[in-house]
Design an enzyme around this catalytic site. Sequence first.
Site, PDB file in Angstrom:
ATOM      1  N   GLY A  50       0.841  -1.189   0.000  1.00  0.00           N
ATOM      2  CA  GLY A  50       0.000   0.000   0.000  1.00  0.00           C
ATOM      3  C   GLY A  50       0.877   1.240   0.000  1.00  0.00           C
ATOM      4  O   GLY A  50       1.760   1.394  -0.844  1.00  0.00           O
ATOM      5  N   CYS A  51       0.648   2.117   0.957  1.00  0.00           N
ATOM      6  CA  CYS A  51       1.415   3.353   1.110  1.00  0.00           C
ATOM      7  C   CYS A  51       2.895   3.052   1.265  1.00  0.00           C
ATOM      8  O   CYS A  51       3.294   2.432   2.248  1.00  0.00           O
ATOM      9  CB  CYS A  51       0.897   4.090   2.350  1.00  0.00           C
ATOM     10  SG  CYS A  51       1.982   5.338   3.026  1.00  0.00           S
TER      11      CYS A  51
END
Length: 448
Positions: A50-51
């Site tokens: 993800g991030c």
Amino acid sequence: MPLVRHLRRAVLSVFACLALAACMAESSATLPAKLPAASGPVDTIVLGMGCFWGAEKRMSALAGVVDVESGYANGSIPATYKAVLEHEQALQRGKATGRNHAEVIKVSFDTAQVTLEDVLIRFWESHDPTQGDRQGNDVGSNYRSAIYTDSDAQQTIALATRDAYQKALAAQGLGTISTEIAPLQTYGAAEDYHQDYLQKNPNGYCGLGGTGVVYPRQAGAGTSPMPAHPVAVATALDASSLDANRQLVVFESNECPYCEQFKRDVLDHWKSPVPVARSLSPDAPQGWSLQKAVFATPTIVLFEHGKEVSRYTGYSGEQERFWKWLGFRLLTPEQQKIAFEQGTERPFTGSNLDEKRAGTFVDPVTGVALFRSDSKFDSGTGWPSFFNPLEGAVTLHEDESAGMKRVEVRSASSGIHLGHVFDDGPPPTYKRYCINGNVLKFVPDPGA
């Protein structure tokens, strides 16, 4: 939230919110110190969690890791942040084809200090690998969970750790791992401002949050890459202890500073007429139903008669917005017009005009006290009038609407419009707080 996150990144976190505790740097926003040099052979693997800001911070803390670089991998477009965002938006509108890059980190580690298995254990425990093209509030194929390998040996270990972790997830009733495990095809380093971002910007956004399920390590295996605080997966709330007619449930997760902030800002002062309960399980209370899965924390869901009727996802300090959401569920259309559109009830038509008992007039949404009945007086205007609010209960704002210059009165706890204040009241304040009775709830004193 993805749009908010993109704006935050574009202005280098001007609108920063609290990051997860495991992703936060120390209090000063100093540049990161160099990771220790390798004492043995160095291997690398590319991971998508993800991030990449939070992933980079999380993996850098693992002993034996000598470098972590944010980048973009296994897409068919230019490897730039702008290209990734624009391509994802076009994909979601059906205006593009071709595979987008995943936000990834390239982890370099000293094989004399840490094994690939240990690196992958940290990977599995640091995010939720069951969410598909999403991680927390970040939605899109660029946020997919991924392991991109550079050899058959890496591929074998990645698949083996996936299968082991899948068994642990299944034992806790969680879903199927959706992580893409494939050879690395393309890779490009991210822009300089993305590198070591959370150490340069300790208040930056980080959407990482694991499942709470601990990887099943065998006796004698490598050391745990995560702190030794395994978290059991919580069970759903017992519906028999809740209000079947109307109940708020706050869905939380472990190590969630947004949840802690919501608790400090809102729950620790809860006086609203709606009962509230907290849950570490993402499932609805037993026998109740959610409209869709809970994918971010905190998520506040309003249930009526055992069914979800509304939800509020994510929180980073915007108390007034939260209370407005709840107010639209609790207030009548007439009340909403006053509270949120600065409306005014017709004189002599509102409630509480003739209320003379000893007691307290409270905000109908938050339940916070606004005025005591001993400050109420008959002004003859047709609206409940008070010469003094309780300390800190209201805020005052200049109002030049309707061609007049007036001072608006709002509830300090929820921000709803209450009325106006004038300088023609009785002593000792000589103020007249002219308040719409329909946005007051009266709570009589015991025995009144």
